[in-house]
Design an enzyme around this catalytic site. Structure first.
Site, PDB file in Angstrom:
ATOM      1  N   ALA A 238     -11.296  -4.207  -5.470  1.00  0.00           N
ATOM      2  CA  ALA A 238     -11.373  -5.583  -5.975  1.00  0.00           C
ATOM      3  C   ALA A 238     -12.662  -5.833  -6.757  1.00  0.00           C
ATOM      4  O   ALA A 238     -12.649  -6.400  -7.856  1.00  0.00           O
ATOM      5  CB  ALA A 238     -11.251  -6.574  -4.826  1.00  0.00           C
ATOM      6  N   GLY A 239     -13.796  -5.443  -6.184  1.00  0.00           N
ATOM      7  CA  GLY A 239     -15.078  -5.692  -6.843  1.00  0.00           C
ATOM      8  C   GLY A 239     -15.211  -4.946  -8.150  1.00  0.00           C
ATOM      9  O   GLY A 239     -15.752  -5.484  -9.135  1.00  0.00           O
ATOM     10  N   ASP A 240     -14.741  -3.704  -8.190  1.00  0.00           N
ATOM     11  CA  ASP A 240     -14.833  -2.919  -9.422  1.00  0.00           C
ATOM     12  C   ASP A 240     -13.901  -3.465 -10.494  1.00  0.00           C
ATOM     13  O   ASP A 240     -14.250  -3.492 -11.677  1.00  0.00           O
ATOM     14  CB  ASP A 240     -14.508  -1.450  -9.131  1.00  0.00           C
TER      15      ASP A 240
END
Length: 298
Positions: A238-240
């Site tokens: 998700a963060g990437d």
């Protein structure tokens, strides 16, 4: 073009209902080996979100090296500056629970051999609109890339650790999640963390998972966007996905709130799928989600 200087790992992912406690054995429901690594993930996210992407890093001379290279190239990422070095590729052992949460052990492998960009790497970076960095490479290599980039530098400070002043001075945009922001500032409240981090870098975005994201700049601009309501299956990438999509939106000149909405929509799509690289959404999917969200808000 957006350059990504970072890690490439083979993710060995076990899916379980409940993650095991220390000394406990549990039965999983599935296992997958999928390409990942924070750097490679961000490069694929950039390419799928609609921009040119170049990845700079290293893979090992093992069976995983060609798989990682092909995963990047197959997504449309330029791998001209991806080295193959003796020894194993990076590995991430990931446990994903029934709520989509994860715990991760990273073994650097080839990533640990990266010492910094050489002259050809720097030439490629300087032709880019921005450079994306993370912290799965040796810190000296990250600092060298940031300080020599001569283009806007975006840093995802993960895994969380103390950031050298030399690195912070070169970063234009910092993108921690709320846990990384708390680790960097010692402050639990994201708004307080945002203010503290703006003492260190000009712009900050803190991702808040299902609660969306907040943005701040030293000039006083603020923005907050919610996340589309979805059922998370695997939050590993998700963060990437968010960082890559945000870099694309900013390179296109979108206003801050619109850029955040674009990145949040991309991240919401990624958590509904298993795996890291394979979960990254295409540009058309992101735009469709944005359109649907906008219609619901009317």
């Amino acid at each position: 073009m957006i350059s990504v200087f970072g890690s490439a790992n083979m993710d060995l992912v076990a899916y379980v209902s409940t993650a095991p406690r220390r000394g406990e054995t549990v039965t999983g429901r599935a296992f997958r080996a999928v390409p990942g690594g924070k750097g490679a993930n961000q490069a694929i996210a950039v390419a799928r979100a609609g921009a040119g992407a170049a990845f700079l890093g290293a893979v090992g001379a093992d069976e995983f090296g060609p798989v990682l290279r092909e995963a990047l190239a197959g997504a449309g990422v330029d791998v001209t500056r991806l080295r193959t070095v003796p020894g194993p590729s990076g590995i991430a052992h990931i446990v994903v629970d029934g709520d989509g949460g994860n715990s991760i052990i990273v073994i650097p492998g080839a990533n640990g051999t990266v010492t910094g960009p050489d002259a050809a790497d720097l030439a490629a970076i300087r032709r880019s609109d921005a450079l994306l960095l993370q912290l799965e490479l040796p810190m000296d290599a990250v600092v060298a890339a940031a300080t020599q980039a001569e283009v806007p530098v975006v840093l995802t400070p993960a895994p969380a650790r103390e950031l050298p002043g030399e690195l912070l001075a070169a970063v234009g945009l910092l993108i921690p999640n709320e846990h990384e922001a708390a680790a960097l500032t010692g402050l639990a409240d994201p708004q307080e963390s945002l203010a503290a981090l703006l003492d260190l870098v000009p712009e900050v975005v803190i991702t808040l998972g299902a609660a969306g994201a907040i943005y701040g700049s030293r000039s006083g601009e603020r923005a907050r966007v919610p996340a589309p309501p979805v059922r998370a299956v695997d939050t590993t990438a998700a963060g990437d996905t968010f960082a890559g999509a945000l870099a694309v939106a900013r390179a296109e000149g979108r206003p801050h709130r619109d850029a955040l909405r674009f990145a949040t929509a991309a991240a919401a799509l990624s958590v509904q799928r298993e795996g890291a690289g394979p979960s990254m959404p295409a540009r058309a999917e992101i735009e469709a989600t944005l359109a649907a969200t906008t219609e619901e808000e009317r």
